[in-house]
Design a protein around this motif. Sequence first.
Motif, mmCIF file in Angstrom:
data_model
loop_
_atom_site.group_PDB
_atom_site.id
_atom_site.type_symbol
_atom_site.label_atom_id
_atom_site.label_comp_id
_atom_site.label_asym_id
_atom_site.label_seq_id
_atom_site.Cartn_x
_atom_site.Cartn_y
_atom_site.Cartn_z
ATOM 1 N N GLU A 1 0.830 -1.218 0.000
ATOM 2 C CA GLU A 1 0.000 0.000 0.000
ATOM 3 C C GLU A 1 0.859 1.262 0.000
ATOM 4 O O GLU A 1 0.529 2.245 -0.662
ATOM 5 C CB GLU A 1 -0.928 0.041 1.235
ATOM 6 N N VAL A 2 1.949 1.212 0.772
ATOM 7 C CA VAL A 2 2.800 2.398 0.864
ATOM 8 C C VAL A 2 3.419 2.701 -0.497
ATOM 9 O O VAL A 2 3.477 3.848 -0.940
ATOM 10 C CB VAL A 2 3.906 2.182 1.918
ATOM 11 N N GLU A 3 3.883 1.650 -1.157
ATOM 12 C CA GLU A 3 4.467 1.824 -2.485
ATOM 13 C C GLU A 3 3.426 2.345 -3.458
ATOM 14 O O GLU A 3 3.692 3.234 -4.267
ATOM 15 C CB GLU A 3 4.994 0.482 -2.998
ATOM 16 N N GLU A 4 2.211 1.763 -3.358
ATOM 17 C CA GLU A 4 1.137 2.186 -4.261
ATOM 18 C C GLU A 4 0.787 3.648 -4.021
ATOM 19 O O GLU A 4 0.583 4.407 -4.969
ATOM 20 C CB GLU A 4 -0.098 1.304 -4.060
ATOM 21 N N ALA A 5 0.741 4.017 -2.745
ATOM 22 C CA ALA A 5 0.425 5.409 -2.415
ATOM 23 C C ALA A 5 1.463 6.343 -3.024
ATOM 24 O O ALA A 5 1.121 7.355 -3.657
ATOM 25 C CB ALA A 5 0.381 5.577 -0.900
ATOM 26 N N MET B 1 -8.996 -1.289 -15.451
ATOM 27 C CA MET B 1 -7.908 -0.516 -16.072
ATOM 28 C C MET B 1 -7.104 0.215 -15.008
ATOM 29 O O MET B 1 -5.884 0.201 -15.018
ATOM 30 C CB MET B 1 -8.521 0.483 -17.070
ATOM 31 N N ALA B 2 -7.855 0.799 -14.068
ATOM 32 C CA ALA B 2 -7.176 1.562 -13.023
ATOM 33 C C ALA B 2 -6.286 0.650 -12.182
ATOM 34 O O ALA B 2 -5.138 0.982 -11.881
ATOM 35 C CB ALA B 2 -8.189 2.264 -12.128
ATOM 36 N N THR B 3 -6.813 -0.528 -11.799
ATOM 37 C CA THR B 3 -6.013 -1.447 -10.991
ATOM 38 C C THR B 3 -4.822 -1.937 -11.790
ATOM 39 O O THR B 3 -3.734 -2.105 -11.250
ATOM 40 C CB THR B 3 -6.843 -2.662 -10.535
ATOM 41 N N GLN B 4 -5.058 -2.168 -13.066
ATOM 42 C CA GLN B 4 -3.972 -2.619 -13.946
ATOM 43 C C GLN B 4 -2.825 -1.609 -13.898
ATOM 44 O O GLN B 4 -1.672 -1.980 -13.689
ATOM 45 C CB GLN B 4 -4.506 -2.733 -15.379
ATOM 46 N N GLN B 5 -3.189 -0.328 -14.032
ATOM 47 C CA GLN B 5 -2.174 0.725 -14.061
ATOM 48 C C GLN B 5 -1.406 0.794 -12.744
ATOM 49 O O GLN B 5 -0.207 0.920 -12.736
ATOM 50 C CB GLN B 5 -2.845 2.070 -14.314
ATOM 51 N N ARG B 6 -2.175 0.659 -11.658
ATOM 52 C CA ARG B 6 -1.528 0.779 -10.360
ATOM 53 C C ARG B 6 -0.513 -0.351 -10.169
ATOM 54 O O ARG B 6 0.557 -0.147 -9.663
ATOM 55 C CB ARG B 6 -2.583 0.744 -9.249
ATOM 56 N N ARG B 7 -0.886 -1.561 -10.620
ATOM 57 C CA ARG B 7 0.028 -2.671 -10.440
ATOM 58 C C ARG B 7 1.314 -2.429 -11.240
ATOM 59 O O ARG B 7 2.407 -2.683 -10.764
ATOM 60 C CB ARG B 7 -0.624 -3.981 -10.858
ATOM 61 N N ILE B 8 1.142 -1.931 -12.438
ATOM 62 C CA ILE B 8 2.315 -1.674 -13.273
ATOM 63 C C ILE B 8 3.227 -0.641 -12.601
ATOM 64 O O ILE B 8 4.439 -0.786 -12.591
ATOM 65 C CB ILE B 8 1.882 -1.180 -14.673
ATOM 66 N N SER B 9 2.634 0.337 -11.962
ATOM 67 C CA SER B 9 3.438 1.409 -11.411
ATOM 68 C C SER B 9 4.251 0.981 -10.187
ATOM 69 O O SER B 9 5.147 1.675 -9.775
ATOM 70 C CB SER B 9 2.545 2.603 -11.039
ATOM 71 N N THR B 10 3.920 -0.170 -9.571
ATOM 72 C CA THR B 10 4.752 -0.637 -8.455
ATOM 73 C C THR B 10 5.633 -1.805 -8.888
ATOM 74 O O THR B 10 6.074 -2.608 -8.093
ATOM 75 C CB THR B 10 3.895 -1.061 -7.252
#
Lengths: 276, 285
Positions: A169-173, B1-10
């Motif tokens: 969550e912290v990374e995602e935030a 789509m939004a969750t997809q993007q978030r996963r990619i960004s971490t």
Amino acid sequence: MSSFKAHSVLPGFNLALGFTLLYLSLIVLIPLSALFVNTASLGFGGFWDVVTGDRVLASLKVTFLTSFAAAVANAFFGLVVAWVLVRYSFPGKRIIDALVDLPFALPTAVAGIVLATLYAPNGWLGQYFAELGIKIAYTPLGIVVALTFIGLPFVVRTVQPVLEDVEAEVEEAAASLGAGRWDVFRRVIFPAVAPALLTGFSLAFARAIGEYGSVIFIAGNMPYISEITPLLIIAKLEQYDYAGATAIALAMLLISFALLLAINGLQWWSSRRGAR
Amino acid sequence: MATQQRRISTRESKGITLLLIGIALGYLFLFLGLPLIAVFVEALSKGWDLYWQALVEPDALSAVRLTLLVAAIAVPANLVFGIAASWAIAKFEFKGKSLLITFIDLPFAVSPVVSGLIYVLLFGAQGWLGPWLQAHDIKLIFAVPGIVLATIFVTFPFIARELIPLMQAQGKEEEEAAVSLGATGWQTFWRVTLPNIKWGLLYGVILCNARAMGEFGAVSVVSGHIRGMTTTMPLHVEITYNEYNFVAAFAVASLLALLALVTLGIKSLVEWQAKRSGEPLHGAH
């Protein structure tokens, strides 16, 4: 008695503690005290003369510099290994994870002869370095290689559990607030694992300073150049210079204690940070 | 789509991922894999016959016997100590407990060479008890008892530091229940405590045994290197290697490497079993 021990219904306290203290005294405390008592007969002046001798200082310099270099190498590569083992999946990962502990399980003499053989000028790896004009075995570089092997598991094993606990969550935030991947690592992940990294580094460093078995085969053991302090203790002992050997041993012991104290402090600090 | 993007960004990019895996595996191969392979290749470099001969020659066999003997004394001694220490520390409250735990960890902070030296200072010819031992014709240093003592010292904390946190985490309610139902102390230990700590115990014993069989520095100081008499397997490796008898050195080294692999195998198995049975392992090294 009651002020010394809280009341309990369980039996066996006297027997268990009595045996523990007896065994601890006979095996550890009394033998270690021999080091202090024997050095005391030298007097402080005599002790100081021995441990500030040219050859002793040169050996301490070799020991500390090579241990430091090996611990730095392990801090960097250990962090990468821990990261890869925690974050990615690839075939054979479980076996590789288990293999990380090999330096704890492999006798140091075996590590010593095999590393000396690999990095000798005609060895599997040494021949390529020889072509480049770099000599590894029988130089201080060889000592660094052996100490890197010995210290390899420490950083991996201290960083791994902390990295597992970093919350997604912290990374995602951070990412959703616009931080790039490198920024997230630098500002979020790295500060979280830094205390563990430092602890692992110190453990590897402390272990390297006392190491003997793996080093002596690859070091070349040239006085003033590639002679480590533990070997100098053996050399003094073989010349029946018991006082000299004891003084150097006591100096090493005090250094080890100081490091142990620092490591305990670090662990306390990092657990406090973790609790916050 | 939004969750997809978030996963990619971490996640790191594919290229960075492969680069990091490459660095990690390359490093581990260079420092762990290659040396392990090289031990066996060097041992067998002159064929199986010479390998076998190197293992069955009298000096090698006596080194194997001595190593087994030393481990057979050192491991049980430290096992009894580990159980006594963890029982006292985990099940009771008393003053000076944390100092005691620090003392138990001491041998890990001492260089192997210094570990051997302290026994020479006590029992050697010029040591505290040297004259008395000589007068009674007892030889501890440059003899088997010295090797056993030095080995016990360097493997001293292994089992205790595994059991102490484990038994502390488990508390003492189960034992108190057993005792209040009329069980004796030994019954409580055998039927309640031991089943709860069996994996941690085995874990400590395995690591203790590996170090006991592989210890070099401390044993080297007290052994005197008398061939066929006071040479353990690691010392036999050293002597033969220094005589340029590489096949003999690597043959015995390959046995020790096998021991290390078996140790790692059992260790992983124990970790897996402990996880399954919900018994937390401390995982100290």
